[in-house]
Design a protein around this motif. Structure first.
Motif: not given
Ligand code: 9MJ
Length: 674
Positions: A117-120, A177, A229, A294
């Motif tokens: 996944e992208t991390k927003l 997010e 997410y 993940k």
């Molecule tokens: C964000 N910030 O995009 C998680 N997140 O998964 C994604 N944060 C996360 N996953 C478990 N895509 C804890 C946080």
């Protein structure tokens, strides 16, 4: 209920379902079926019905996003399951080590499948649905307890107030997010600055600040968006056994999930995903600060468990930071082609956004004062994409002593002429005109640049030598002097062989055949960019008509305001400029006459839809240019669409265009329409 009442109730219910359906098409699938106006019509009809019969209003009605009065304060919420954070990896080695730990713990023979996944870069949010209805929204807080922000969360249109379909657990906590897109952030900040209010440093702070508002009307007026997410707590229900399938299920239920989510295999697959997303980072409409992997199999996630505050089955692989702190060593004032003085921060070199930066813009004196920037301060520097690095904030806590405020120099640092800053204007300018070597250099560089006269080989280095040394004891004063240069003269310059000199003379010669829009743009009239140059050229058809135009005639040109009109008028009423233009024409610079439109715009009454990535401009620029030419850009393809413009990797809109028989243009097709 009487018959009319029943009919209204049925219609209200139907409208709510329709609006929910179109929200789903728009926000979740990013594939709207109807134009915005039709959606607005339904929305207004529902509002009117509810206004006439308040008992028809339901809590989950799409009209009820902004609930009643502001809340008095924030209630604490204990999360039904802790909201964990993520462990970080910063290097490829750390990613490989993460994958190895996972495999070792699981004693896995085969490569692991990861949901990527992208991390927003926004605010983590927990959304609680009971019986499919959104009942609570809460921030992450310390992971155990957060703050209830339901009143604000409800205003986010991409968060459904009611889940679609059936089969959802009786209680379901969705996590994701909330973020502010880059464009919305820029608009919000300029709105705040106009009002003299405090601006936000970055979209993340803007999202956080908005969620912490007591009055939901504020949040409703700001462009927040949401991507889910994962799922936290759930009760009375079954979920799929793979994380990727859970996300797909959420999407079916009407919850927005990033379309960039994929399943990848092993550390290699993770690395490839990271590389791909790093490449896309600057083109995305929102900020991401990394990617997240993940373990896709939920059973394996459970086997792996947690350590203190983070799951063992997930890792965030961070991108290079786009914001860092460093020390401001000094401030210089740079003189641009119109004489504008731009304060430039000289920084202790620092690695930001993937490169080492030692200069950053401070924009203008107003910005310096607003941010209270002083030499010696520790500052936050930001570099995102191709944008020039900027100083966004001073870390006041780290200021030592009481450094002097920055002052605008009285004399131009390049030529010593007076610096003037007319009352009420933001920009200070050198009054030296072409006497000023800095202005001359920038004017020549601009004149020769690719989108102007396109003189290949006449770059910054050559221009600098020409202006500083002159040729055969003569000054290179203005663009017309370029056309008198000979190959022998050019060959005297440093690092200029005979062949390059000949090539450059040939390029100068070629540039004489140009177009009026290019020529106007090349002249460097203040506030006249490419789009305005093209508009002026089309409107007046030839240069003499434009040069003879009065201010009111200029103002009559669509999209030319009083400021631009004044600049254009003044430019063509300065002897110096008239001499240069006459000399350029004398040297043979010419262009085909345009057919004057006298006002009609080339794309009037035409509707465009953009899809995919364009090469020479962003979608936003394309939209602006189409609009400047009188056209309209909409988000969905219908039979009323005139053209779909398809760049690289077009989306479903291209398919739709083909189905409906709508004409499709590629980028060069669009440019020729423009
Ligand atoms: C964000 N910030 O995009 C998680 N997140 O998964 C994604 N944060 C996360 N996953 C478990 N895509 C804890 C946080």
């Amino acid at each position: 209920m009487n018959a009319v009442g029943k009919k209204d109730a049925a219609r209200a219910a139907e409208l709510r379902e329709l609006i929910r359906h179109h929200n789903y098409r728009y926000y979740v699938l990013d594939d709207p079926e109807i134009p915005d106006v039709e959606y607005d019509r339904m929305f207004r009809e529902l509002e009117a019905l509810e206004e006439a019969h308040p008992d028809l209003r339901t809590e989950d009605s799409p009209t009820q996003r902004v609930g009643g009065a502001p809340v008095e304060g924030f209630k604490e919420v204990r999360h039904l399951r802790p909201m964990l954070s993520l462990d970080n990896a910063f290097t490829a080695d750390e990613l490989v080590a993460f994958d190895r730990r996972v495999r070792d713990r699981l004693k896995a023979e085969e490569a692991i499948e990861y949901a990527a996944e992208t991390k927003l870069d926004g605010m983590a949010i927990s959304l609680l649905y009971e019986g499919g209805q959104l009942v609570r929204g809460a921030t992450r807080g310390d992971g155990q307890t957060g703050e209830e922000v339901t009143h604000n969360v409800r205003t986010v249109e991409s968060i459904p107030l009611k889940l679609r379909g059936r089969g959802h657990p009786a209680r379901l906590e969705i996590r994701g997010e909330i973020y502010m897109p880059k464009a919305g952030f820029a608009q919000l900040n300029s709105r705040l600055a106009e009002r003299g209010a405090k601006t936000f440093v970055n979209p993340r702070n803007a999202a956080a600040g908005t969620l912490r508002q007591l009055d939901p009307k504020v949040a409703a007026s700001r462009p927040l968006e949401f991507f889910a997410y994962g799922v936290g707590f759930f009760e009375d229900g079954v979920l799929p056994t793979r994380h990727s399938e859970i996300l797909a299920m959420l999407r079916d239920w009407g919850v927005r999930v990033s379309p960039l989510t994929q399943v990848v295999t092993g550390a290699e697959g993770c690395q490839a995903y990271y590389d791909e997303m790093l490449g896309q980072r600057d083109d995305l409409p929102y900020e991401i600060d990394g990617v997240v992997f993940k373990v896709d199999n939920v059973e394996l996630q459970q086997d792996l468990g947690f350590v203190s505050r983070a799951p063992r089955w997930a890792v965030a692989f961070k991108f290079p930071a786009q914001e860092v702190t460093t020390v401001l060593n000094g401030i210089d004032f740079q003189v641009g082609r119109t004489g504008a003085l731009t304060p430039v921060a000289r920084l202790e070199p620092v690695f930001v956004g993937g490169v080492t930066v030692s200069n950053a813009t401070l924009h203008n004196m107003d910005e310096i004062e607003r941010k209270d920037v002083r030499v010696g301060d520790t500052v936050i520097v930001r570099r995102a994409g191709d944008v020039i690095p900027e100083v966004v904030k001073v870390v006041q806590e780290r200021r030592h002593g009481n450094p002097e405020p920055v002052r605008l120099p009285k004399k131009c640092p390049a030529c010593g002429s007076d610096v003037v800053r007319p009352e009420g204007q933001v920009v200070a300018r050198c009054s030296g005109g072409l006497v000023c070597p800095a202005q001359r250099k920038e004017k020549l560089r601009h004149f020769a640049s690719r989108r102007a006269m396109d003189i290949e080989g006449l770059g910054a280095k050559i221009v600098e030598q020409l202006v500083e040394q002159g040729i055969d004891g003569r000054e290179i004063h203005d663009p017309a002097d370029i056309y008198a240069l000979t190959a022998d003269q050019l060959a005297q310059l440093e690092r200029m062989g005979e062949k390059s000199a000949n090539n450059l003379v040939a390029a100068i010669e070629r540039s004489k055949n140009t177009t009026l829009p290019r020529f106007l743009y090349a002249l460097g009239i203040p506030e006249v960019g490419e789009v305005t140059a093209a508009v002026l050229a089309r409107h007046f058809g030839d240069l003499d008509a434009l040069m003879a135009a009065e201010v009111n005639q200029l103002e009559a040109v669509p999209d030319v305001g009083p400021v631009v009109a004044q600049h254009v008028y003044e430019f063509f009423h300065q002897d110096e400029n008239l001499k240069v233009i006459a000399a350029l024409r004398e040297h043979g610079v010419s262009w085909p006459t345009e057919v004057p439109t006298g006002g009609a715009k080339p794309l009037s009454n035409m509707t465009f839809v953009l899809t995919g990535t364009l090469e020479s401009m962003t979608r936003d620029e394309a939209k602006k240019r189409i609009e400047a030419a009188g056209g309209k850009v909409t988000g969905s393809v219908s039979k009323n669409t005139n053209y779909v413009v398809a760049g690289a990797d077009p989306g479903s809109k291209l398919k739709k265009a083909e189905e409906l028989g709508v004409a499709v243009l590629d980028e060069s097709g669009l440019l020729s329409q423009l």
